[in-house]
Scaffold this active site. Structure first.
Site, PDB file in Angstrom:
ATOM      1  CG  HIS A  93      68.642  90.459  53.971  1.00 57.05           C
ATOM      2  ND1 HIS A  93      68.707  90.254  52.614  1.00 57.05           N
ATOM      3  CD2 HIS A  93      67.821  89.493  54.447  1.00 57.05           C
ATOM      4  CE1 HIS A  93      67.946  89.215  52.286  1.00 57.05           C
ATOM      5  NE2 HIS A  93      67.397  88.736  53.397  1.00 57.05           N
ATOM      6  CD  GLU A  94      67.900  87.772  57.723  1.00 54.78           C
ATOM      7  OE1 GLU A  94      66.687  87.573  57.981  1.00 54.78           O
ATOM      8  OE2 GLU A  94      68.465  87.219  56.760  1.00 54.78           O
TER       9      GLU A  94
ATOM     10  CG  HIS B 160      63.148  89.596  56.089  1.00 55.29           C
ATOM     11  ND1 HIS B 160      62.540  89.610  54.853  1.00 55.29           N
ATOM     12  CD2 HIS B 160      64.325  88.954  55.915  1.00 55.29           C
ATOM     13  CE1 HIS B 160      63.318  88.994  53.973  1.00 55.29           C
ATOM     14  NE2 HIS B 160      64.411  88.587  54.586  1.00 55.29           N
TER      15      HIS B 160
ATOM     16  CG  ASP C 229      64.374  86.760  51.475  1.00 58.12           C
ATOM     17  OD1 ASP C 229      65.017  87.818  51.550  1.00 58.12           O
ATOM     18  OD2 ASP C 229      64.208  86.001  52.444  1.00 58.12           O
TER      19      ASP C 229
ATOM     20  CE1 TYR D 156      67.872  85.648  50.160  1.00 56.77           C
ATOM     21  CE2 TYR D 156      66.749  84.015  48.811  1.00 56.77           C
ATOM     22  CZ  TYR D 156      66.932  84.645  50.028  1.00 56.77           C
ATOM     23  OH  TYR D 156      66.174  84.273  51.110  1.00 56.77           O
TER      24      TYR D 156
END
Length: 133
Positions: free
Chosen positions: A83-84, A87, A96, A99
């Site tokens: 996920h991170e 980015h 985002d 969620y």
């Protein structure tokens, strides 16, 4: 991958453009050397897993919820890193928009263009829990 139920669950109906975007993101993330990243563990927010500054490639801030997460499976440590890293601007610059699994699935129906740019959709596709082919 493109016509699989796993792909359509997390990224919506197949289009070659969307498929190429998603493939590009994962190809770039696959080239990351995660062992060379900097993991900053000073964040103590109990409801946050992690965060990054998209233009500061390779620096991930790990927060309290990350340490409570399972290693694999839904909302896992591994999924959080996917996920991170999605980015990071150089990996795709995801946002985002939604969620959680339910909202991420709904996003594929409401706005597939946002789903392919949503970090949680990338996380859940990678976690593949529950397992889909």
């Amino acid at each position: 991958m493109a016509t699989s139920s796993r792909y359509t669950t997390w990224f919506g109906s197949y289009t070659s453009s969307h498929h190429n975007t998603v493939l590009s993101h994962y190809t770039k993330m696959n080239g990351n050397n995660y062992s060379s990243f900097t993991y900053d563990c000073t964040c103590t927010d109990p409801s946050t897993y992690a965060y990054v500054y998209p233009d500061n490639f390779g620096h991930i801030y790990l927060c309290s919820a990350f340490w409570q997460a399972p290693t694999t499976g839904t909302d896992s440590k591994g999924g959080t890193l996917v996920h991170e890293s999605s980015h990071f601007t150089c990996n795709g610059g995801t946002q985002d928009y939604a969620y959680g699994q339910s909202d991420a699935k709904n996003l594929t129906k409401k706005d597939p263009a946002e789903a392919i740019m949503n970090a949680d959709n990338h996380e859940y596709f990678a976690e593949n829990h529950p397992s889909q082919s």
